[in-house]
Scaffold this active site. Structure first.
Site, mmCIF file in Angstrom:
data_model
loop_
_atom_site.group_PDB
_atom_site.id
_atom_site.type_symbol
_atom_site.label_atom_id
_atom_site.label_comp_id
_atom_site.label_asym_id
_atom_site.label_seq_id
_atom_site.Cartn_x
_atom_site.Cartn_y
_atom_site.Cartn_z
ATOM 1 N N GLY B 202 62.800 53.650 65.254
ATOM 2 C CA GLY B 202 63.711 54.778 65.025
ATOM 3 C C GLY B 202 63.867 55.613 66.285
ATOM 4 N N GLU B 219 66.284 56.445 58.225
ATOM 5 C CA GLU B 219 65.553 56.344 56.960
ATOM 6 C C GLU B 219 64.219 55.697 57.306
ATOM 7 O OE1 GLU B 219 66.753 56.979 53.613
ATOM 8 O OE2 GLU B 219 68.423 58.017 54.563
ATOM 9 N N CYS B 257 59.657 51.550 50.934
ATOM 10 C CA CYS B 257 59.484 52.892 51.490
ATOM 11 C C CYS B 257 59.230 53.927 50.401
ATOM 12 C CB CYS B 257 60.697 53.290 52.316
ATOM 13 S SG CYS B 257 62.246 53.035 51.445
#
Lengths: 444, 485
Positions: B202, B219, B257
């Protein structure tokens, strides 16, 4: 603070950018006050959790979206509207329940020190802090972990802010600039148009505003008329010698002054001046200056001007202006003057910009119901009114389920019977739901 | 099952992005009819190719078709149908109020597509995490590049083969390949990038995006806690346990997740909970194929490494069995592993469930606040006061009471993280908005003009303007008439 310290604020704004008292009131103090009042009036509504549909699939259940503060946020402000661009985001951050650090621009030192001195007197100084300083202080601040960073300024620094934010995966709002085009059709009220363009350009900090009209596009045939109208209006607003007018801001620093002179005196454009050109290096003042048909590859047409220079670009047919605008990066604002509703519709659907106004300039930022922000090179995120509150909030989804409605079909061991029921449930079939809730399939 | 598509050569990426920009500029993707056709195409893809999808997911993750349907295909079809139904409403301009003083004027907020967007999806829900955002991006009128995770190669190949068949292949592209391809893609400017995955990558994505001022949505992962309060009734306890198991082992073997990462429970209730978990696990997982396997050797070794820590292995109260050949780990429960161990510091993303006991259930709030904000917080309780405290005193992407994971399938609530679990929200209307720009459009008339807007300035004009900004129309009117200073 805005009410009691009006005089001091006006003095600081005058010291920093030579801002005329009326602009200081209208563009900064009044807007700060109305932003506060708007937030106070609507705070309860904004804070209230919003109930949303909880579908058949999760029956029985209720779902809500609850707004919560992000935590500790950083607001980095700009020099051209040093009060407004500092306090407007801070107001929203406070409304959303955050602790805030404000880093005003060092290029507007009088306002920066005024804020550092006054803010602690009027607000909770344990939660709202002002940190003054330049590049090194800003860099140091950006190394720290924030829950959000709100930056107003130019795209070069905007990139650095976003790159720094990466370290802690901090979300950012970037309010940047761009070349805001004004397309002027011939089907208009010329006098009103000229006034509104002039007010948006030179009446906004003498062109040093992110949403000031940067350049005009009009037809070859209409350009002379528009130019005449602008000249008339400028004389009315600022007199025969604009450098003497009290109603024009000066250029903020010698650096910017020289930058603008370079743009003006560039040999690609210097012969295209059709009005103005006066400058006073001592006072850092440049008069409203208009250019006609500068080359599109000149520096003036490649960078954001941010000053009192206004190029007029001509095209053969007004529709050609759209292609020209779309060949540039998306601006913060785009303006069109016309009575032709078809042209208006085309403009609206073809041009992408942070915001757009038909038949006026700049004023959309005063409407707290409209989101104010850029897109593409002009920025990301938006604010004003409720949008500022939202920018500094997290919308947390809260789903309440009960212990009823237990659907065995959800769980292993899997079977084709269970799969059939799940298919029905996800397709919204009532029969399947009933079966699911009643614990079908029986047995395992 | 289709053959593997060749990787798009990195050199071809310039042409790919340039081509998409041309297509977008042509205006094709903005038409509502086009958007509808793409959404319908997605539904056809999902329904006609269901068997192929089940095969791909089984190959990639050992997912049972029921789980694949429940968590990926079924939820997707439902979501895309919902988007189709609401498309016109979402794409319509919204009127905003305008103050009287700017009369006559109309203010609108007009949603427009951002342009050409890039979606990175993750390997654990390889279909869902690719197609849900894709549906939002298409509904919003964008041209899209999808970069599926190479760690789920069968699904990636499936997408590369079928997206061009069911959707507009000039406006929607699938790019396959290793992480280097993703990095090369990020050298370009995009109008938006959505990344689902871990924080390390990320950061790389966001750093590259900063060069072009490309807005991103991330996310990311987190440790999603589940608070289990005293449940007096046997029925409630059983239902809670069903749902906990569903949210841990029944969802990609805990590799999700929003799977429950660890449990917080009162000391005295823990034994009851553990017994119930053990017996229900036995009933649910009688067939090995009903639980997904671990993705690959790397993750298998990571998970077995978590258990090998000597502060942890002694806390195993159930399971612990592993088979590296089949990449399977049985449902494993741990009771109070050391809080300093990796298993309690990193996101587990696997079938290991630590149970941490607290003296009073309220203490769990402080415990979970000591960790970064998670994507989801779960709590099984009937205690209304506790629920309110959890909502007010903790922060997370979402909170779900008395169930878990199901929030993922509810289109009316936003899905996304906060703090270390990411930023940006999607699902339902939020997917549409994630890939849209809300453009403010103010229309004024050239008719009515107020002289006090313009210089040269004087006190009278200033006074009038003060009235305007206070929306004090009465004073304004009177002053204009000369009846007031």
């Amino acid at each position: 603070m805005a009410t009691e310290m009006e005089a001091e604020i006006c003095d600081a704004l005058y010291a920093d950018v030579g801002k005329p008292e009326t602009e200081a009131h209208v563009h900064e103090i009044s807007l700060v006050k109305s932003s506060c009042l708007f937030a106070l009036k609507n705070l309860k509504k904004w804070m209230k959790p919003k109930k949303v549909h909880a579908r058949l699939m999760t029956f029985p259940s209720t779902a809500r979206i609850t707004k919560e503060p992000l935590g500790v946020v950083l607001v980095i402000s700009a020099w051209n509207y040093p009060l407004l661009l500092s306090l407007d985001p801070v107001i929203g951050a406070i409304a959303a329940g955050n602790a805030v650090v404000l880093k005003p621009s060092e290029v507007a030192p009088a306002t920066s020190s005024l804020l550092a001195e006054l803010l602690p007197r009027y607000v909770d100084s344990t939660c709202i802090k002002v940190v003054e300083g330049g590049v090194s202080e800003t860099t140091a601040l950006l190394e720290l972990k924030w829950d959000k960073i709100f930056y107003t300024g130019n795209s070069k620094v905007g990139r650095m802010v976003m790159a720094s934010a990466t370290k802690h995966l901090t979300p950012v709002v970037l309010e940047l600039g761009g070349k805001c085009p004004v397309v002027v059709d011939s089907n208009i009220n010329l006098h009103v148009t000229a006034k509104r363009i002039a007010a948006g350009k030179w009446g906004c900090n003498n062109g040093q505003a992110c949403i000031a009209p940067d350049f005009i596009i009009t037809t070859e045939s209409f350009a002379p008329k528009l130019l005449e109208a602008l000249k008339k209006v400028l004389e009315k607003f600022y007199g025969k010698d604009p450098l003497l007018s009290e109603d024009l801001s000066r250029v903020v620093t010698p650096n910017h002054f020289n930058r603008l002179l370079d743009l003006m005196d560039d040999e690609m454009v210097s012969d295209k001046i059709v009005f103005g050109g006066q400058r006073d290096e001592q006072k850092l003042k440049i008069a409203p200056t208009i250019f006609l048909d500068v080359p599109l590859d000149s520096a003036m047409m490649k960078e954001e001007i941010f000053g009192p220079l206004l190029p007029i670009i001509t095209v053969e047919k007004i529709h050609e202006s759209f292609g020209l605008i779309n060949s540039m990066t998306k601006p913060l604002a785009a303006y069109l003057f016309t009575r032709d509703s078809k042209l208006q519709k085309q403009f609206e659907s073809t041009i992408s910009a942070g915001g757009m106004i038909l038949n006026d300039t700049s004023v959309h930022l005063t409407n707290p119901h409209l989101p104010f922000g850029g897109v593409g090179e002009s920025g990301t995120g938006s604010y004003h009114g409720r949008f500022t509150f939202d920018a500094f909030s997290h919308g947390k989804a809260v789903l309440h389920r009960g212990f009823g409605g237990e659907a065995k079909a959800r769980y292993p061991p899997y079977s084709s019977a269970k799969l059939k029921i799940l298919k029905g449930v996800l397709a919204g079939k009532l029969g399947a739901h009933i079966q699911a809730i009643l614990g079908f399939p029986r047995g395992k | 099952m289709e053959g593997r598509m060749p990787e798009t050569p990195a050199l071809g990426l310039d042409g790919l992005v340039g081509g998409l920009r041309e297509v977008y500029r042509s205006g094709r993707t903005r038409e509502l009819a086009w958007r509808r056709s793409q959404l319908k195409g997605l539904i056809s893809l999902l329904t006609e190719k269901e068997e192929d999808i089940f095969d791909a997911l089984r190959e990639d993750l050992g997912k049972h078709r029921t789980e694949a349907f429940r968590d990926e295909v079924g939820v997707l079809v439902k979501s895309v149908k919902n988007t189709l139904q609401n498309l016109e409403k979402w794409a319509a301009p919204e009127k905003a109020p305008t103050p009287l003083v700017s009369f006559p004027a109309t203010a609108l907020v007009v949603p427009e597509p951002l342009g050409v967007v890039l979606i990175f999806s993750c390997w654990n829900l390889p279909l869902g995490l690719a197609l849900e955002p894709l549906s939002g991006a298409l509904a919003a009128g964008n041209a899209v590049v999808l970069k599926p995770s190479e760690l789920a190669p069968s699904t990636a190949a499936f997408l590369a083969a079928n997206i061009p068949r069911y959707l507009d292949s000039e406006a929607v592209k699938v790019v396959l390949g290793a992480p280097e391809v993703g990095e090369k893609l990020m050298e370009h400017r995009w109008d938006k990038v959505l990344f689902t995955g871990g924080a390390r990558v990320g950061r790389i994505i966001m750093t590259k995006a900063a060069k072009h001022l490309t807005p991103v949505a991330l996310e990311l992962g987190s440790k999603c806690p589940c608070i289990v309060d005293w449940l007096d009734s046997k029925r409630d306890s059983q239902i809670a346990v069903n749902r906990i198991i569903g949210a841990k082992w029944s969802t990609c073997a805990g590799q999700a997740c929003i799977a429950i990462d660890y449990i917080l429970v009162e000391e005295q209730f823990a034994p009851i909970l553990i017994e119930l978990l053990k017996s229900t696990i036995k009933r649910f997982f009688s067939k090995p194929e009903d639980m997904a396997r671990i993705l690959n050797e790397k993750h298998f070794n990571r998970l077995s490494g978590l258990l090998k820590d000597h502060n942890v292995s002694c806390s195993v109260v159930h399971g612990g069995g592993m088979d590296p050949k089949t990449l399977s780990i049985e449902p494993t429960i741990l009771l109070n592993p050391s809080l300093d161990s990796d298993i309690m510091r990193e996101e587990i993303f696997g079938p290991l469930l630590p149970i941490i006991t607290v003296k009073k259930i309220e203490d769990s709030i402080e415990f979970l606040n000591s960790k970064p904000k998670p994507l989801a917080i779960y709590a099984f309780t009937r205690n209304e006061a506790l629920k309110q405290r959890i909502i007010k005193e903790t922060s997370s992407g979402s909170v779900t009471f008395n169930d878990a994971i199901v929030q993922y399938g509810l289109e009316s609530i936003p899905f996304g993280g906060v703090g270390q679990s990411g930023f940006g929200q999607y699902h339902g209307k939020y997917s549409f908005e994630m890939f849209s720009h809300k453009k403010a459009v103010l229309k004024r008339s050239l008719l009515i003009e107020f002289m006090f807007r313009y210089p040269p300035w004087d006190d009278r004009k200033l006074g009038l303007l003060r009235h305007v900004f206070r929306y004090d129309y009465v004073s304004l009117f009177l002053t204009l008439l000369g009846l007031r200073r």
